[in-house]
Design an enzyme around this catalytic site. Structure first.
Site, PDB file in Angstrom:
ATOM      1  N   SER A 194       0.870  -1.163   0.000  1.00 59.83           N
ATOM      2  CA  SER A 194       0.000   0.000   0.000  1.00 59.83           C
ATOM      3  C   SER A 194       0.911   1.218   0.000  1.00 59.83           C
ATOM      4  CB  SER A 194      -0.879  -0.014   1.255  1.00 59.83           C
ATOM      5  OG  SER A 194      -1.631   1.171   1.334  1.00 59.83           O
ATOM      6  N   LYS A 238      -1.025  -1.070  -4.464  1.00 58.83           N
ATOM      7  CA  LYS A 238      -2.214  -0.271  -4.122  1.00 58.83           C
ATOM      8  C   LYS A 238      -1.764   1.155  -3.907  1.00 58.83           C
ATOM      9  CE  LYS A 238      -4.614   0.060   0.305  1.00 58.83           C
ATOM     10  NZ  LYS A 238      -5.281  -0.766   1.334  1.00 58.83           N
ATOM     11  N   ASP A 288      -7.200   2.956  -3.270  1.00 58.81           N
ATOM     12  CA  ASP A 288      -7.925   2.971  -1.991  1.00 58.81           C
ATOM     13  C   ASP A 288      -8.257   4.417  -1.651  1.00 58.81           C
ATOM     14  OD1 ASP A 288      -8.953   2.654   0.559  1.00 58.81           O
ATOM     15  OD2 ASP A 288      -7.163   1.714   1.418  1.00 58.81           O
ATOM     16  N   GLU A 342     -11.024   0.415  -3.563  1.00 61.05           N
ATOM     17  CA  GLU A 342     -11.291   0.135  -2.151  1.00 61.05           C
ATOM     18  C   GLU A 342     -11.974   1.317  -1.464  1.00 61.05           C
ATOM     19  OE1 GLU A 342      -7.752  -1.203  -0.151  1.00 61.05           O
ATOM     20  OE2 GLU A 342      -8.649  -1.091   1.832  1.00 61.05           O
ATOM     21  N   GLY A 397      -3.835  -3.974   6.000  1.00 61.04           N
ATOM     22  CA  GLY A 397      -2.781  -3.618   6.950  1.00 61.04           C
ATOM     23  C   GLY A 397      -3.103  -2.320   7.656  1.00 61.04           C
TER      24      GLY A 397
END
Ligand code: OSB
Ligand code: MG
Length: 378
Positions: free
Chosen positions: A145, A171, A198, A223, A300
């Protein structure tokens, strides 16, 4: 209590809570702000035989991702949650969450103790936590991420580094003003990578046209584009775009997952131990998703090694078929609080440890040095 009895039930005799401060190697920025240093609550639970288990609270430094944050988690753990678990005999770790049902919400606080109990129970049984949970694979697939950066160039550079390291999926965080143009740029530089965005709830249903434009970039998923507590508008959005919606913030229980799946609010679910309240509830969410052929992956929360180890164990459950946000310790910390640190292969995988419990050694002297407060509930 005899060793034999302690294997048949779970009875916690002492709970030690600590807050540690741990600076991140690189700041992490989302649509709700920038984090440079973590304030992490850790729990150590001990039984009558002196066996211990460790859990980590995933609450952040402010009430932005969730209404829970370090201070509320600490206060709720000390005042309410720890006394509910302490010296209450239950069948197994799978029953610990239920001891705390009279407390509404505070799932991250609850997960801190619940996951510690699972670690202790697995250690007492002499089995790795992932097997104790019912995991089915000894290696997990990893993605990263990547937060919002100071410039698009800085983002491209970060992505290149992670792609070169072998991570299986990238991501990126998006927010209004850091979305369409950024995704377009990333896609131009990396036409073939598995890429997702996201939004951490930064958008409204009136942004449907923007998401329809994003469809052309072949994202694996989008997301949590809409409100943190919504599953209705997400269903309206999903009907109008091709990119699969993945829910994070909106799914706090197996019931939430069930409702979101029935409403077709998402096609993928991100499971976070803290957000749902621990391993037992995470297993229930995974089961509901698997029954409905909805893939899940492990989210996470910038965890230290203890939370990371729990995430690794959870990721071995059968339904975790997509790469998670579980990556190497070195991406976050100069030095982790577990040994060895979590490392990722050049194929973007983590080998799941086979030692009992979480399978990593807790570096107590390092934790001691980082501790800014400590409270023991006996
Ligand atoms: O939405 O997944 C999220 C970090 C903090 C709060 C929320 C999120 C995240 C991440 C980081 O995306 C994942 C990680 O690398 O730990
Ligand atoms: Mg998220």
């Amino acid at each position: 209590m005899s060793r034999r009895e302690s294997l048949l039930t779970l009875l916690i005799q002492s709970i030690e809570l600590r807050e540690i401060r741990l600076p991140l190697v690189h700041f992490f920025e989302t649509s709700f702000g920038r984090t440079t240093e973590r304030r992490i609550v850790l729990a150590r639970v001990t039984d009558a035989n002196g066996a211990e288990g460790w859990g980590e609270c995933t609450a952040g430094e402010g009430p932005f991702y969730s209404n829970e944050w370090t201070e509320t988690a600490w206060a709720t753990l000390v005042e309410f949650l720890a006394p509910m678990v302490l010296r209450k005999e239950v069948e197994s770790a799978a029953h610990v969450f239920k001891l705390m049902t009279s407390v509404r919400g505070h799932r991250m606080g609850k997960a801190t103790l619940e996951t510690a109990c699972w670690d202790l129970e697995a250690k007492n049984a002499g089995v790795p936590l992932w097997k104790h949970l019912g995991g089915t694979r000894s290696e997990i697939a990893c993605g990263v991420s990547i937060g919002i950066q100071d410039s698009p160039d800085a983002l491209i550079e970060k992505i290149r580094k992670e792609v070169d390291a072998g991570y299986q999926r990238i991501k990126i965080k998006i927010k209004p003003g850091w979305d369409l143009k950024i995704v377009e740029r990333v896609r131009k530089e990396f036409p073939d990578i598995r890429l997702m965005g996201d939004a951490n709830s930064a958008y409204k249903l009136s942004d449907v046209p923007l998401f329809q434009q994003l469809d052309q970039f072949n994202l694996m998923m989008l997301e949590q584009p809409l409100a943190h507590d919504d599953i209705f508008d997400h269903a309206v959005l999903q009907r109008q775009i091709q990119t699969p919606v993945c829910l994070d913030e909106s799914i706090c229980s197996a019931e939430d997952a069930c409702h979101a799946i029935q409403l077709e609010s998402c096609r993928i679910i991100n499971i976070k131990l803290g957000r749902v309240g621990g391993h037992a509830e995470a297993k229930r969410v995974e089961q509901v998703a698997r029954d409905n052929e909805i893939p899940v992956w492990c989210g996470g929360m910038l965890e230290s090694g203890i939370g990371r180890a729990h995430n690794i164990a959870m990721s071995t459950l059968a339904g975790f078929t997509l790469p998670g946000d579980v990556s190497a310790s070195a991406r976050y910390w100069e030095e982790d609080i577990i040994e060895p640190p979590v490392t990722v292969s050049e194929r973007g995988t983590i080998r799941v440890p086979d030692a009992p419990g979480i399978g990593f050694n807790v570096n107590l002297p390092r934790i001691e040095a980082l501790t800014i407060r400590k409270e023991t509930i006996k």
